[in-house]
Design a protein around this motif. Sequence first.
Motif, PDB file in Angstrom:
ATOM      1  N   ILE A 143      -0.538  -9.833  -0.391  1.00 55.26           N
ATOM      2  CA  ILE A 143      -0.218  -8.496   0.131  1.00 55.26           C
ATOM      3  C   ILE A 143      -1.362  -7.576  -0.258  1.00 55.26           C
ATOM      4  CG2 ILE A 143       1.523  -6.662   0.236  1.00 55.26           C
ATOM      5  CD1 ILE A 143       2.828  -9.307  -1.651  1.00 55.26           C
ATOM      6  N   VAL A 144      -2.064  -7.077   0.750  1.00 62.89           N
ATOM      7  CA  VAL A 144      -3.231  -6.221   0.479  1.00 62.89           C
ATOM      8  C   VAL A 144      -3.119  -4.950   1.297  1.00 62.89           C
ATOM      9  CG1 VAL A 144      -5.062  -7.712  -0.414  1.00 62.89           C
ATOM     10  CG2 VAL A 144      -4.433  -7.912   1.972  1.00 62.89           C
ATOM     11  N   SER A 145      -2.981  -3.816   0.574  1.00 62.72           N
ATOM     12  CA  SER A 145      -2.829  -2.550   1.300  1.00 62.72           C
ATOM     13  C   SER A 145      -3.691  -1.490   0.640  1.00 62.72           C
ATOM     14  CB  SER A 145      -1.352  -2.145   1.295  1.00 62.72           C
ATOM     15  OG  SER A 145      -0.983  -1.730   0.009  1.00 62.72           O
ATOM     16  N   GLY A 146      -3.462  -0.237   1.036  1.00 67.90           N
ATOM     17  CA  GLY A 146      -4.254   0.851   0.467  1.00 67.90           C
ATOM     18  C   GLY A 146      -3.937   1.089  -1.002  1.00 67.90           C
ATOM     19  N   GLY A 147      -2.717   0.768  -1.402  1.00 67.77           N
ATOM     20  CA  GLY A 147      -2.318   1.027  -2.784  1.00 67.77           C
ATOM     21  C   GLY A 147      -2.109  -0.223  -3.620  1.00 67.77           C
ATOM     22  N   HIS A 148      -2.079  -1.412  -2.994  1.00 61.83           N
ATOM     23  CA  HIS A 148      -1.679  -2.615  -3.740  1.00 61.83           C
ATOM     24  C   HIS A 148      -2.450  -3.843  -3.296  1.00 61.83           C
ATOM     25  CE1 HIS A 148       1.663  -0.167  -4.992  1.00 61.83           C
ATOM     26  NE2 HIS A 148       1.702   0.248  -3.745  1.00 61.83           N
ATOM     27  N   ASP A 169      -8.889  -0.946  -8.570  1.00 60.29           N
ATOM     28  CA  ASP A 169      -8.683  -0.488  -7.190  1.00 60.29           C
ATOM     29  C   ASP A 169      -7.941  -1.546  -6.370  1.00 60.29           C
ATOM     30  OD1 ASP A 169     -10.197   1.649  -7.931  1.00 60.29           O
ATOM     31  OD2 ASP A 169     -11.961   1.124  -6.738  1.00 60.29           O
ATOM     32  N   ALA A 170      -7.122  -1.078  -5.426  1.00 58.41           N
ATOM     33  CA  ALA A 170      -6.540  -2.003  -4.452  1.00 58.41           C
ATOM     34  C   ALA A 170      -7.618  -2.333  -3.416  1.00 58.41           C
ATOM     35  CB  ALA A 170      -5.354  -1.344  -3.774  1.00 58.41           C
ATOM     36  N   ALA A 171      -7.411  -3.435  -2.701  1.00 58.25           N
ATOM     37  CA  ALA A 171      -8.425  -3.855  -1.725  1.00 58.25           C
ATOM     38  C   ALA A 171      -8.670  -2.751  -0.679  1.00 58.25           C
ATOM     39  CB  ALA A 171      -7.990  -5.149  -1.047  1.00 58.25           C
ATOM     40  N   GLY A 172      -7.579  -2.164  -0.170  1.00 57.10           N
ATOM     41  CA  GLY A 172      -7.717  -1.115   0.858  1.00 57.10           C
ATOM     42  C   GLY A 172      -8.418   0.120   0.316  1.00 57.10           C
ATOM     43  N   GLU A 173      -8.135   0.406  -0.951  1.00 58.22           N
ATOM     44  CA  GLU A 173      -8.773   1.556  -1.609  1.00 58.22           C
ATOM     45  C   GLU A 173     -10.282   1.324  -1.670  1.00 58.22           C
ATOM     46  OE1 GLU A 173      -6.838   1.821  -5.373  1.00 58.22           O
ATOM     47  OE2 GLU A 173      -7.892   3.650  -5.947  1.00 58.22           O
ATOM     48  N   ALA A 174     -10.689   0.094  -1.983  1.00 61.09           N
ATOM     49  CA  ALA A 174     -12.114  -0.236  -2.036  1.00 61.09           C
ATOM     50  C   ALA A 174     -12.732  -0.065  -0.650  1.00 61.09           C
ATOM     51  CB  ALA A 174     -12.311  -1.664  -2.545  1.00 61.09           C
ATOM     52  N   SER A 215      -7.373 -17.049 -13.752  1.00 63.15           N
ATOM     53  CA  SER A 215      -6.676 -15.787 -13.474  1.00 63.15           C
ATOM     54  C   SER A 215      -6.598 -15.560 -11.964  1.00 63.15           C
ATOM     55  CB  SER A 215      -7.422 -14.613 -14.115  1.00 63.15           C
ATOM     56  OG  SER A 215      -6.868 -13.408 -13.633  1.00 63.15           O
ATOM     57  N   TYR A 216      -5.433 -15.096 -11.513  1.00 69.26           N
ATOM     58  CA  TYR A 216      -5.271 -14.758 -10.097  1.00 69.26           C
ATOM     59  C   TYR A 216      -5.313 -13.253  -9.881  1.00 69.26           C
ATOM     60  CZ  TYR A 216      -3.916 -19.635  -9.652  1.00 69.26           C
ATOM     61  OH  TYR A 216      -3.921 -21.006  -9.682  1.00 69.26           O
ATOM     62  N   ASP A 217      -5.724 -12.517 -10.919  1.00 72.06           N
ATOM     63  CA  ASP A 217      -5.868 -11.068 -10.775  1.00 72.06           C
ATOM     64  C   ASP A 217      -7.140 -10.728  -9.989  1.00 72.06           C
ATOM     65  OD1 ASP A 217      -3.581 -10.467 -12.112  1.00 72.06           O
ATOM     66  OD2 ASP A 217      -4.552  -9.864 -13.983  1.00 72.06           O
ATOM     67  N   PHE A 218      -7.185  -9.497  -9.525  1.00 76.35           N
ATOM     68  CA  PHE A 218      -8.363  -9.005  -8.805  1.00 76.35           C
ATOM     69  C   PHE A 218      -8.958  -7.805  -9.527  1.00 76.35           C
ATOM     70  CE2 PHE A 218      -5.238 -10.247  -5.448  1.00 76.35           C
ATOM     71  CZ  PHE A 218      -5.908 -11.360  -4.976  1.00 76.35           C
ATOM     72  N   SER A 219     -10.231  -7.552  -9.262  1.00 74.93           N
ATOM     73  CA  SER A 219     -10.864  -6.314  -9.709  1.00 74.93           C
ATOM     74  C   SER A 219     -11.909  -5.943  -8.662  1.00 74.93           C
ATOM     75  CB  SER A 219     -11.538  -6.528 -11.071  1.00 74.93           C
ATOM     76  OG  SER A 219     -12.372  -5.424 -11.328  1.00 74.93           O
ATOM     77  N   PHE A 220     -11.750  -4.778  -8.063  1.00 80.44           N
ATOM     78  CA  PHE A 220     -12.682  -4.379  -7.004  1.00 80.44           C
ATOM     79  C   PHE A 220     -13.551  -3.191  -7.380  1.00 80.44           C
ATOM     80  CE2 PHE A 220      -9.211  -6.488  -4.597  1.00 80.44           C
ATOM     81  CZ  PHE A 220      -9.969  -7.525  -4.067  1.00 80.44           C
ATOM     82  N   GLN A 252     -17.367  -9.199   3.110  1.00 80.47           N
ATOM     83  CA  GLN A 252     -17.376 -10.636   2.780  1.00 80.47           C
ATOM     84  C   GLN A 252     -17.044 -10.858   1.303  1.00 80.47           C
ATOM     85  OE1 GLN A 252     -17.498 -12.840   5.053  1.00 80.47           O
ATOM     86  NE2 GLN A 252     -17.615 -14.706   3.798  1.00 80.47           N
ATOM     87  N   ALA A 253     -17.584  -9.992   0.431  1.00 84.56           N
ATOM     88  CA  ALA A 253     -17.312 -10.141  -1.012  1.00 84.56           C
ATOM     89  C   ALA A 253     -15.818  -9.962  -1.293  1.00 84.56           C
ATOM     90  CB  ALA A 253     -18.133  -9.119  -1.808  1.00 84.56           C
ATOM     91  N   VAL A 254     -15.188  -8.985  -0.618  1.00 82.12           N
ATOM     92  CA  VAL A 254     -13.746  -8.748  -0.828  1.00 82.12           C
ATOM     93  C   VAL A 254     -12.940  -9.935  -0.324  1.00 82.12           C
ATOM     94  CG1 VAL A 254     -11.759  -7.299  -0.227  1.00 82.12           C
ATOM     95  CG2 VAL A 254     -13.972  -6.233  -0.659  1.00 82.12           C
ATOM     96  N   ILE A 255     -13.198 -10.347   0.896  1.00 83.03           N
ATOM     97  CA  ILE A 255     -12.309 -11.356   1.504  1.00 83.03           C
ATOM     98  C   ILE A 255     -12.488 -12.731   0.862  1.00 83.03           C
ATOM     99  CG2 ILE A 255     -12.127 -10.040   3.658  1.00 83.03           C
ATOM    100  CD1 ILE A 255     -13.846 -12.173   5.010  1.00 83.03           C
ATOM    101  N   GLU A 256     -13.696 -13.050   0.384  1.00 87.70           N
ATOM    102  CA  GLU A 256     -13.874 -14.365  -0.271  1.00 87.70           C
ATOM    103  C   GLU A 256     -12.993 -14.462  -1.511  1.00 87.70           C
ATOM    104  OE1 GLU A 256     -17.955 -15.358  -1.106  1.00 87.70           O
ATOM    105  OE2 GLU A 256     -18.437 -15.464   1.041  1.00 87.70           O
TER     106      GLU A 256
END
Length: 352
Positions: A143-148, A169-174, A215-220, A252-256
């Motif tokens: 689930i990737v949105s502006g806030g999450h 940051d969430a993916a959408g925020e980035a 880890s399955y966490d993200f950092s953008f 590309q960096a985000v989606i990979e």
Amino acid sequence: MSIDLPQEDVITLAIESSCDETSVSVLKNGRTVLSNVIASQIQQHKKFGGVVPEVASRKHIENINEVIDEALKVSDMTFEDISHVAATYGPGLVGALLVGLSVAKAIAFAREIPFNGVNHIEGHIYANFIEHRELEPPFISLIVSGGHSHIVYMKDYGEYEILGKTRDDAAGEAFDKVARALGLGYPGGPEIDRLAKLGNKDAIDFPRAYLEEGSYDFSFSGLKSAVLNYLNSKKMKNEKIVVEDVASSFQQAVIEILVDKTIECALEYDLNQITLSGGVAANSALRELLVQRAKEHNLDVKYPSISLCTDNAAMIGCVAYYDYIKGYRSSLDLNAMANLKIGDTYARKILK
Ligand code: KG4
Ligand code: ZN
């Protein structure tokens, strides 16, 4: 799942007002959408480069009655036909949430019909049930949105384990922040998506933050800073910036990262079904890469059409229906919760 389905059709009126879309939907038995009206406030927020909470709340108040009327009209229903009412109660902007939530509770009280409060992020997952009639849990959900940004193991309706989430940051925020730095409009995601198609995704080697092993966490935020540094250094050297290449390399960096971690989760939990949802799920390159990588591992990917990826009330009504048939009801003193987490159960009270 063994649930006793109600004998009568359940007609749900659902309201979503957590951010900058006022949306009302009428659904039959949770998955058949009779109407899904969305009044977007994007034009009002555009000039500020992002959502202004006070403006959002005021616009929801101005729009809500009209959007309800329109949703009833399109579905050819009246208030008398509605047997169940639902609204998002979090996460989101608290003033915005309160508008839809208060209206839904007022309808439930006046009509003496059951009410279910819904978690917005769960709503994004359920958007997949509306268009993929055969889809059932369990599955891995990105689930990737502006806030999450979350990777969730959905075990059953209403049962989740969070496997990974963003640490900053969430993916959408980035997407939105990088778009702003590139001088593009708000929201930035669709603009970056469009420009990226014209650029070279390998032009700039932006960093990928995979974090610790396992880890399955993200950092953008590091990636966002890398793009800003790249743009500043180009400007200082008076060198030409190819916006399409920056958009494409950043995207590309985000989606990979999103795709790699989601596939790893599906393999580790031995689940061959993946769902994708949230505003960023509208991204064409993300859809393509996830489908392609999933195919290599014989995994199936489902995502909603674009209008069900971004905020809408139909997805909220779908969650509410499954809560309703499980016997959950929300009390009319349910409050809006800006920081609600997936799987929080404030709204899930068992009917006595
Ligand atoms: O789910 P959503 O409508 O609202 C939230 O719950 O946050 O998501 C909005 C986000 C924005 O950040 C927007 O830039 C992003 O989704 N978005 C996209 C695309 N369409 C919308 N991001 C990348 N590519 C897109 N095509
Ligand atoms: Zn959303």
